[in-house]
Design a protein around this motif. Structure first.
Motif, PDB file in Angstrom:
ATOM      1  N   VAL A 418     -45.914 -39.120  17.808  1.00 26.31           N
ATOM      2  CA  VAL A 418     -46.680 -38.487  16.788  1.00 26.31           C
ATOM      3  C   VAL A 418     -48.157 -38.959  16.976  1.00 26.31           C
ATOM      4  CG1 VAL A 418     -47.173 -38.029  14.131  1.00 26.31           C
ATOM      5  CG2 VAL A 418     -44.781 -37.985  15.129  1.00 26.31           C
ATOM      6  N   MET A 419     -48.351 -40.339  16.961  1.00 26.27           N
ATOM      7  CA  MET A 419     -49.637 -40.836  16.908  1.00 26.27           C
ATOM      8  C   MET A 419     -50.454 -40.211  18.155  1.00 26.27           C
ATOM      9  SD  MET A 419     -48.796 -44.713  15.745  1.00 26.27           S
ATOM     10  CE  MET A 419     -50.310 -45.330  16.270  1.00 26.27           C
ATOM     11  N   SER A 420     -49.780 -40.241  19.474  1.00 25.31           N
ATOM     12  CA  SER A 420     -50.610 -39.998  20.512  1.00 25.31           C
ATOM     13  C   SER A 420     -51.206 -38.222  20.760  1.00 25.31           C
ATOM     14  CB  SER A 420     -49.562 -40.092  21.630  1.00 25.31           C
ATOM     15  OG  SER A 420     -48.332 -38.914  21.842  1.00 25.31           O
ATOM     16  N   ALA A 421     -50.357 -37.587  19.542  1.00 29.28           N
ATOM     17  CA  ALA A 421     -51.109 -35.976  19.312  1.00 29.28           C
ATOM     18  C   ALA A 421     -52.364 -35.843  19.248  1.00 29.28           C
ATOM     19  CB  ALA A 421     -49.910 -35.276  18.311  1.00 29.28           C
ATOM     20  N   ARG A 422     -52.909 -37.220  18.577  1.00 29.90           N
ATOM     21  CA  ARG A 422     -54.380 -37.019  18.105  1.00 29.90           C
ATOM     22  C   ARG A 422     -55.369 -36.900  19.487  1.00 29.90           C
ATOM     23  NH1 ARG A 422     -55.574 -41.639  20.562  1.00 29.90           N
ATOM     24  NH2 ARG A 422     -54.313 -43.321  20.343  1.00 29.90           N
ATOM     25  N   THR A 423     -54.642 -37.240  20.613  1.00 33.43           N
ATOM     26  CA  THR A 423     -55.414 -36.831  21.913  1.00 33.43           C
ATOM     27  C   THR A 423     -55.946 -35.561  22.279  1.00 33.43           C
ATOM     28  OG1 THR A 423     -53.538 -37.012  23.510  1.00 33.43           O
ATOM     29  CG2 THR A 423     -54.574 -39.083  23.103  1.00 33.43           C
ATOM     30  N   LEU A 424     -55.198 -34.695  21.540  1.00 33.99           N
ATOM     31  CA  LEU A 424     -55.348 -33.336  21.547  1.00 33.99           C
ATOM     32  C   LEU A 424     -56.547 -32.838  20.731  1.00 33.99           C
ATOM     33  CD1 LEU A 424     -51.715 -32.003  20.952  1.00 33.99           C
ATOM     34  CD2 LEU A 424     -52.921 -32.236  23.223  1.00 33.99           C
ATOM     35  N   GLU A 425     -57.675 -32.057  21.314  1.00 36.89           N
ATOM     36  CA  GLU A 425     -58.815 -31.963  20.761  1.00 36.89           C
ATOM     37  C   GLU A 425     -58.851 -30.649  19.657  1.00 36.89           C
ATOM     38  OE1 GLU A 425     -61.537 -30.899  23.933  1.00 36.89           O
ATOM     39  OE2 GLU A 425     -61.331 -32.849  24.929  1.00 36.89           O
ATOM     40  N   ASP A 426     -57.878 -29.816  19.838  1.00 38.65           N
ATOM     41  CA  ASP A 426     -57.977 -29.029  18.810  1.00 38.65           C
ATOM     42  C   ASP A 426     -57.133 -29.357  17.747  1.00 38.65           C
ATOM     43  OD1 ASP A 426     -58.251 -25.903  18.459  1.00 38.65           O
ATOM     44  OD2 ASP A 426     -56.166 -26.102  18.007  1.00 38.65           O
ATOM     45  N   THR A 427     -57.341 -29.353  16.345  1.00 36.08           N
ATOM     46  CA  THR A 427     -56.471 -29.451  15.195  1.00 36.08           C
ATOM     47  C   THR A 427     -55.316 -28.847  15.057  1.00 36.08           C
ATOM     48  OG1 THR A 427     -58.734 -30.178  14.143  1.00 36.08           O
ATOM     49  CG2 THR A 427     -56.854 -29.912  12.928  1.00 36.08           C
ATOM     50  N   ARG A 428     -55.405 -27.503  15.285  1.00 39.15           N
ATOM     51  CA  ARG A 428     -54.170 -26.668  15.477  1.00 39.15           C
ATOM     52  C   ARG A 428     -52.933 -27.007  16.398  1.00 39.15           C
ATOM     53  NH1 ARG A 428     -57.836 -21.641  15.538  1.00 39.15           N
ATOM     54  NH2 ARG A 428     -58.581 -22.747  17.176  1.00 39.15           N
ATOM     55  N   ASP A 429     -53.590 -27.406  17.455  1.00 33.06           N
ATOM     56  CA  ASP A 429     -52.431 -27.755  18.799  1.00 33.06           C
ATOM     57  C   ASP A 429     -52.006 -29.305  18.098  1.00 33.06           C
ATOM     58  OD1 ASP A 429     -52.522 -26.103  20.697  1.00 33.06           O
ATOM     59  OD2 ASP A 429     -53.850 -27.109  21.989  1.00 33.06           O
ATOM     60  N   ARG A 430     -52.804 -30.077  17.469  1.00 36.79           N
ATOM     61  CA  ARG A 430     -52.425 -31.347  17.099  1.00 36.79           C
ATOM     62  C   ARG A 430     -51.203 -31.081  16.157  1.00 36.79           C
ATOM     63  NH1 ARG A 430     -56.778 -33.597  14.949  1.00 36.79           N
ATOM     64  NH2 ARG A 430     -57.791 -33.385  17.145  1.00 36.79           N
ATOM     65  N   LEU A 431     -51.463 -30.508  15.122  1.00 35.29           N
ATOM     66  CA  LEU A 431     -50.763 -30.065  13.919  1.00 35.29           C
ATOM     67  C   LEU A 431     -49.259 -29.483  14.614  1.00 35.29           C
ATOM     68  CD1 LEU A 431     -52.726 -28.943  11.084  1.00 35.29           C
ATOM     69  CD2 LEU A 431     -51.675 -30.907  11.222  1.00 35.29           C
ATOM     70  N   ARG A 432     -49.370 -28.431  15.570  1.00 34.22           N
ATOM     71  CA  ARG A 432     -47.995 -27.814  15.948  1.00 34.22           C
ATOM     72  C   ARG A 432     -47.405 -28.787  16.793  1.00 34.22           C
ATOM     73  NH1 ARG A 432     -51.423 -23.164  16.817  1.00 34.22           N
ATOM     74  NH2 ARG A 432     -52.107 -23.867  18.932  1.00 34.22           N
ATOM     75  N   THR A 433     -47.987 -29.888  17.531  1.00 33.80           N
ATOM     76  CA  THR A 433     -47.314 -30.969  18.445  1.00 33.80           C
ATOM     77  C   THR A 433     -46.638 -31.777  17.571  1.00 33.80           C
ATOM     78  OG1 THR A 433     -48.906 -30.699  20.281  1.00 33.80           O
ATOM     79  CG2 THR A 433     -47.751 -32.342  20.187  1.00 33.80           C
ATOM     80  N   ILE A 434     -47.282 -32.065  16.554  1.00 35.77           N
ATOM     81  CA  ILE A 434     -46.531 -33.156  15.563  1.00 35.77           C
ATOM     82  C   ILE A 434     -45.330 -32.460  14.890  1.00 35.77           C
ATOM     83  CG2 ILE A 434     -46.843 -34.278  13.101  1.00 35.77           C
ATOM     84  CD1 ILE A 434     -49.745 -34.529  13.873  1.00 35.77           C
ATOM     85  N   MET A 435     -45.419 -31.145  14.697  1.00 34.58           N
ATOM     86  CA  MET A 435     -44.281 -30.565  14.187  1.00 34.58           C
ATOM     87  C   MET A 435     -42.922 -30.439  15.158  1.00 34.58           C
ATOM     88  SD  MET A 435     -44.368 -26.228  12.704  1.00 34.58           S
ATOM     89  CE  MET A 435     -44.778 -25.836  14.365  1.00 34.58           C
ATOM     90  N   VAL A 436     -43.225 -30.420  16.415  1.00 36.14           N
ATOM     91  CA  VAL A 436     -42.000 -30.371  16.993  1.00 36.14           C
ATOM     92  C   VAL A 436     -41.566 -31.659  17.703  1.00 36.14           C
ATOM     93  CG1 VAL A 436     -42.724 -27.815  17.805  1.00 36.14           C
ATOM     94  CG2 VAL A 436     -43.584 -29.941  19.275  1.00 36.14           C
ATOM     95  N   VAL A 437     -42.610 -32.641  17.764  1.00 36.28           N
ATOM     96  CA  VAL A 437     -42.190 -33.732  18.203  1.00 36.28           C
ATOM     97  C   VAL A 437     -40.591 -34.711  17.672  1.00 36.28           C
ATOM     98  CG1 VAL A 437     -42.799 -36.371  18.367  1.00 36.28           C
ATOM     99  CG2 VAL A 437     -44.257 -34.724  19.091  1.00 36.28           C
ATOM    100  N   PRO A 438     -40.788 -34.464  16.385  1.00 34.06           N
ATOM    101  CA  PRO A 438     -39.308 -34.986  15.844  1.00 34.06           C
ATOM    102  C   PRO A 438     -38.066 -34.516  16.294  1.00 34.06           C
ATOM    103  CG  PRO A 438     -41.037 -34.942  13.983  1.00 34.06           C
ATOM    104  CD  PRO A 438     -41.680 -33.964  15.275  1.00 34.06           C
TER     105      PRO A 438
END
Length: 683
Positions: A418-438
């Motif tokens: 979840v922490m590594s998702a911050r490397t994604l520049e786009d905020t919406r990409d980051r939130l979507r990634t955090i949503m599916v990582v678990p």
């Protein structure tokens, strides 16, 4: 007498071998934390060499100091601090052209810089040669060839650091520029600086320097600040406000970048010999591993092999663990009985703590094999290829291939994923990634898969466990696809820009340090969270409204579990013990296993105990389909407390975090009910 301290910052591009070199000096004697207020990892280590003590800081892997990303901002801020004595720029010698851009930026910062040329063996394998005598002449800094994997050149590098501290860069510069390229600038900056720009830009730099010194007489390295003002760097413009409109008529960033690369090309032409002599082995391997058709099947084949090793080798090693834990438990029981201790205390220690924590330790060999395989793949350079191969599939679900890297990390632990998702520049990409990582199967779920697949699926245990990883990936894709179609249907897809590092033989020392850190985290959790959870579980099982009880069906645990039975029954999980185990799994997924061991009064530290547990569950009507549905529910339902806290910290939104919790509960229950009801009709 106390040794003098030299503060050394390790900087470099991602995948340049910087962390391997850092580990070669510090070993396991490193401290890992986050930068204050930011979820970017900071590693520090201390070691002694001759008359000095070195404090090393491993900065995040970056390509530049332009301040576009959090890592770049933090690295630049740290390097500008007075605390840093010397910067060690770790460069991949096999990709020198790409690495030298950061080198030039570091030199311009004004700090003493030592260039560590890593991966020289790859240069030699390609049939190329580097003139390491000419390179320092052109850069004006010490250049030391090292091999982080073979641990060569380490003492020479630290000797150069000690010798270079406090000294200015650009000593003894010899550019040897062609006469037609010589500058006609009023100052001969070619004798002063490694990187010299066009006359027009140099004039502007001089004017800005003079103005900065007039306004801020104590400013350190005015040339670097002047260059940043030409690039309209917001941080520098904010910290040192001066009038610039009469000098900086536009943004000169592109010209400065292009002129840096022109100089880099000049360096490469002079110092790198036989550049095109031999085709890199990487290109041949990538022909298959990144193939549009075969790349994805090869990836799934590799992951299947990983889990085959996790089960086959892990189970073989686990046999020894079972014997040790069983003997320890028996010895503790006999010892406490001989001391005439109370039955309640004996039950707490033997049936609560040892059974709970010991049940988790039994699966340590499987966890070890999984981390070992993932570390091998990561250190070889393969993981970046996976993101590239998956880019097409990820694009169709509204994510870039880069989002697959956090998902891969989720196979180890969801928190850093979840922490590594911050490397994604786009905020919406980051939130979507955090949503599916678990939905990725973290290592904490592996004991659940191992236990129930071994009990109910025999020779197909590996296939049953591997299917959890595939199902998690499929569910993540479906969730992201629905979200992108419903919520983000008009968004433009981000293109994937990712470095594919050279393949290299994994370094045994780096792998073992990585595995040890993960195993240490696992053992720490067993000694804290799982220990506490086992004690609490024993309490709620042995106490009820009337006090301490002998019939577990009258306990607080039974009351909680029976409350959940009507909800879980449609999914084939209608045993109150299962309900309690699932609740305990919110603290840590491993607790599901230890809870089942305590709740069913079964010692699962041996094959005999597992067989007895299997018979008990079968007698209660809990069969193969129920076990498979339980594994799926544990895969998809609420992540652990640590992950929930991390999601809230990364999103800074309780609304998003609570929404994710309810979404995962609903998906887990819906998928479990669907599979159980469909399976019940077919079986």
């Amino acid at each position: 007498m106390e040794q003098p301290i030299i503060n050394v910052a390790f900087a470099g591009n991602p995948n340049c071998g910087k962390t391997t070199l850092f580990n070669a000096y510090t070993g396991a004697r490193l401290k890992v934390a986050n930068w204050p207020g930011v979820t970017v990892e900071k590693k520090e280590g201390v070691f002694r060499f001759h008359e000095f003590q070195y404090k090393l800081v491993d900065l995040p892997g970056i390509y530049s100091l332009t301040c576009y990303s959090t890592e770049e901002i933090l690295s630049r801020q740290y390097l500008l601090e007075d605390e840093v004595d010397v910067v060690v720029d770790v460069a991949d010698a096999s990709n020198l052209e790409r690495n030298l851009y950061l080198t030039l930026q570091l030199i311009e910062l004004g700090k003493p810089v030592v260039l560590a040329l890593n991966m020289m063996d790859i240069v030699e394998e390609r049939g190329m040669e580097l003139d390491i005598h000419r390179l320092p002449e052109m850069l004006g800094i010490p250049v030391v060839p090292v091999s982080a994997r073979k641990r060569t050149g380490l003492e020479v590098l630290m000797h150069a650091v000690a010798h270079h501290q406090g000294k200015a860069n650009n000593e003894g510069l010899e550019h040897h520029h062609d006469i037609k390229c010589q500058s006609h600038h009023k100052h001969n900056h070619h004798k002063e600086f490694a990187m010299v720009y066009s006359d027009d830009i140099e004039d502007k730099i001089d004017d800005l320097e003079a103005r900065l010194l007039d306004t801020y007489p104590g400013i350190v390295n005015p040339r670097w600040h002047a260059i940043k003002m030409l690039e309209k760097d917001p941080e520098v413009m904010k910290n040192y406000p001066i009038r610039t409109d009469d000098i900086v008529d536009r943004n000169y960033e592109h010209e400065i970048i292009n002129q840096k690369y022109d100089f880099i090309e000049e360096i490469i032409d002079e110092v790198l010999l036989n550049r095109s002599k031999k085709q890199a082995a990487t290109e041949k391997i990538d022909h298959w591993l990144t193939h549009p058709t075969w790349g994805m099947p090869i990836f799934f084949g590799i992951m299947a092999l990983v889990f085959l090793l996790t089960f086959a080798v892990g189970d073989w090693i686990a046999g020894g663990f079972e014997v040790v834990i069983s003997a320890f438990s028996k010895g503790v029981f006999n010892g406490m009985t001989a001391l005439n201790l109370g039955p309640a205390l004996i039950s707490l220690v033997c049936d609560g703590i040892i059974v709970g924590v010991g049940g988790i330790l039994t699966f340590l060999p499987n966890i070890f094999m999984l981390f070992l395989a993932l570390a091998f793949l990561e250190d070889s350079g393969y993981m970046s290829r996976v993101a590239y191969v998956m880019d097409g599939l990820m694009g169709r679900m509204g994510l870039s291939g880069r989002a697959f890297i956090p998902m891969l990390l989720g196979f180890g632990c969801t928190v850093p994923a979840v922490m590594s998702a911050r490397t994604l520049e786009d905020t919406r990409d980051r939130l979507r990634t955090i949503m599916v990582v678990p939905f990725m199967s973290c290592s904490a779920r592996l004991p659940i898969y191992v236990l129930f697949s071994k009990m109910f699926f025999g020779g197909y245990a590996m296939a049953a466990a591997f299917s959890m990883y595939v199902i998690g990936l499929v569910v993540a894709i479906i969730v992201a696809l629905i979200y992108s179609r419903v919520v983000c249907r008009n968004e433009e897809k981000n293109c994937l820009l990712i470095e594919l590092p050279e393949y290299k033989s994994p370094n045994a020392r780096t792998i073992m340090i990585y595995v040890w850190e993960k195993i240490k985290d696992y053992l720490t959790k067993a000694g804290t969270t799982i220990f506490v959870g086992s004690v609490l579980l024993w309490v709620v099982m042995n106490f009820g409204p009337s006090g301490m009880i002998t019939d577990v069906s009258e306990s607080f645990a039974a009351s909680i579990g029976k409350f959940l039975v009507p909800v879980l029954a449609p999914a084939g999980l209608g045993l109150w013990q299962i309900g309690v185990a699932l609740i305990s799994g919110i603290a840590a997924k491993e607790l599901v296993v230890s809870s089942c061991s305590v709740l069913f009064s079964m010692n699962i530290n041996s094959d005999t105990g597992i067989e007895a547990f299997h018979r008990t569950l079968n007698a209660m009507g809990f069969g193969n389909l129920n076990a498979y549905v339980l594994m799926i529910f544990c895969l998809l339902y609420i992540p652990c407390i640590a992950t929930i806290a991390t999601i809230h910290k990364e999103t800074n939104s309780w609304k998003w975090t609570i929404g994710m919790i309810f979404m995962q509960l609903l998906i887990a229950w819906g998928v479990a009910v669907l599979i159980f009801q469909a399976g019940s009709c077919l079986i």
